[in-house]
Design an enzyme around this catalytic site. Structure first.
Site, PDB file in Angstrom:
ATOM      1  N   CYS A 109      -0.649  -5.298  -3.950  1.00 13.11           N
ATOM      2  CA  CYS A 109      -1.954  -5.384  -3.009  1.00 13.11           C
ATOM      3  C   CYS A 109      -3.172  -5.144  -4.148  1.00 13.11           C
ATOM      4  O   CYS A 109      -3.600  -4.213  -4.384  1.00 13.11           O
ATOM      5  CB  CYS A 109      -1.837  -4.334  -2.197  1.00 13.11           C
ATOM      6  N   CYS A 112      -6.480  -3.123  -2.268  1.00 10.59           N
ATOM      7  CA  CYS A 112      -6.300  -1.940  -1.752  1.00 10.59           C
ATOM      8  C   CYS A 112      -4.950  -1.405  -2.225  1.00 10.59           C
ATOM      9  O   CYS A 112      -4.449  -1.312  -3.245  1.00 10.59           O
ATOM     10  CB  CYS A 112      -7.050  -1.695  -0.505  1.00 10.59           C
ATOM     11  N   SER A 113      -4.111  -1.353  -0.857  1.00 11.13           N
ATOM     12  CA  SER A 113      -2.862  -0.836  -1.015  1.00 11.13           C
ATOM     13  C   SER A 113      -2.154  -1.200   0.299  1.00 11.13           C
ATOM     14  O   SER A 113      -1.083  -0.396   0.777  1.00 11.13           O
ATOM     15  CB  SER A 113      -2.845   0.671  -1.027  1.00 11.13           C
ATOM     16  N   CYS A 114      -2.021  -2.232   0.710  1.00 11.53           N
ATOM     17  CA  CYS A 114      -1.367  -2.836   1.964  1.00 11.53           C
ATOM     18  C   CYS A 114      -0.094  -2.942   1.616  1.00 11.53           C
ATOM     19  O   CYS A 114       0.670  -3.158   0.427  1.00 11.53           O
ATOM     20  CB  CYS A 114      -1.763  -4.182   2.250  1.00 11.53           C
TER      21      CYS A 114
END
Lengths: 204, 131
Positions: A109, A112-114
């Site tokens: 991602c 961000c950090s999906c």
């Protein structure tokens, strides 16, 4: 969205993130917006109940059941619910992509950090790290090699960028030599890293 | 939900399935509280997840654009900042509410702040025993 307060407040000894978090929890509970025991419950759920085990069960089912595999590749979110809990935040819009001997998918991602929480739990620290997020897009073959996965030059690498619209999950290749194993016996072989595409599943 | 999803899992013994990430999910207790608050608020309908996600992306992008190189990366600092941004933007909290409350918490007498328990001299008798 603009920053709503002085970022210098964060990270200082005086107003550490721990203090700001405690302050926020006090304010929210005083106003009846959240309850401490409800927060406790969610933390416990994501720390202990949700993890790569759920993703492993999905993959093992797909390996032994071609019809399930077809449903999984067609509509990941719905097919996952046949095998494991698939709700909550980050449980929607999961798309499953299959790794083959000639095509290797790896997930990142970049913004961000999906990450598909219901099937993988919360992401490991390297997945959130700015270095992985930037480098795996630019030089995936090198990054994978550094993480212990050497791919031949003729294997195409596809970098899948997760977002709030799509959360990718890799269906890894079933390793040779596991033809006689049952679904239950396959599950423990399947680790998180293979479901993100930074590793392969090895035969026992 | 299918019957398979409700089946009990064998969690002990040599055949135990991979369950954890193999590492700490949260490095510090406050990280788990910040995480839990966002998930609980979302579950209660306080905000849509994409709105939170957008705030998180904005926080991370701002940090990556501004950093001078010596700042330590902390994912949950951005997570917390994003949660604050969402709650301030929708009017749930005032602009300075959190800073003011955190300031008051910081002013608590020593011993009430669990983050600062180290160094008060309790339970460090090794030196004294030598006398």
């Amino acid at each position: 969205m603009t920053t709503q307060y002085d970022p210098a407040d964060l990270g200082t000894e005086r107003l550490s993130p721990a203090l700001r978090t405690e302050a926020l929890e006090q304010l929210l509970t005083e106003r009846g917006l959240v309850r401490t025991d409800v927060i406790d419950g969610f933390v416990a759920k994501y720390e202990s109940d949700l993890g790569p085990l759920n993703g492993a069960r999905v993959v093992a089912r797909a390996w032994v059941d071609p019809e399930y595999k077809a449903r999984l590749l067609k509509n990941g979110t719905e097919a996952i619910k046949e095998v494991a809990w698939g709700g909550g935040a980050n449980g929607e819009h999961i798309v499953v992509v299959e790794n083959t001997p000639t095509r290797h998918n790896v997930v990142v991602c970049t913004l961000c950090s999906c990450y598909p929480w219901p099937v993988l739990g919360l992401p490991p620290s390297w997945y959130k790290d700015p270095v992985y997020r930037a480098r795996v897009v630019r030089e995936p073959r090198t990054v994978l090699a550094e993480m212990g996965l050497e791919l031949d030059d003729d294997v195409e690498i596809v970098v899948r960028d997760s977002s709030s619209e799509v959360r990718w999950l890799v269906l890894p290749e079933r390793p040779a030599g596991t033809e006689d194993l049952t679904e239950e016996e396959l599950v423990p072989l399947i680790g998180r890293d293979a479901l993100v595409g930074v590793a392969k599943v090895a035969a026992p | 939900m299918s019957a398979a999803a409700l089946a009990p899992l064998a969690l002990d013994g040599p055949g135990a399935p991979p369950r954890s990430n193999g590492e700490l999910v949260f490095a510090e207790p406050w990280e788990s509280r910040a995480f839990g608050m966002a998930v609980a608020l979302h579950d209660a309908g306080a905000f849509d997840w994409p709105a939170f996600q957008a705030a998180l992306i904005a926080r991370i992008a701002a940090w990556e654009a501004d950093r001078s190189g010596d700042e330590t990366w902390s994912y949950y600092v951005h997570w917390l900042g994003a949660l604050e941004d969402v709650l301030v933007a929708d009017g749930t909290l005032g602009n300075r509410d959190i800073t003011e409350r955190a300031g008051r918490l910081a002013a608590r007498p020593a011993g009430h702040d669990h983050d600062r328990e180290h160094g008060h001299g309790h339970g460090a008798p090794a030196d004294h025993r030598e006398h």
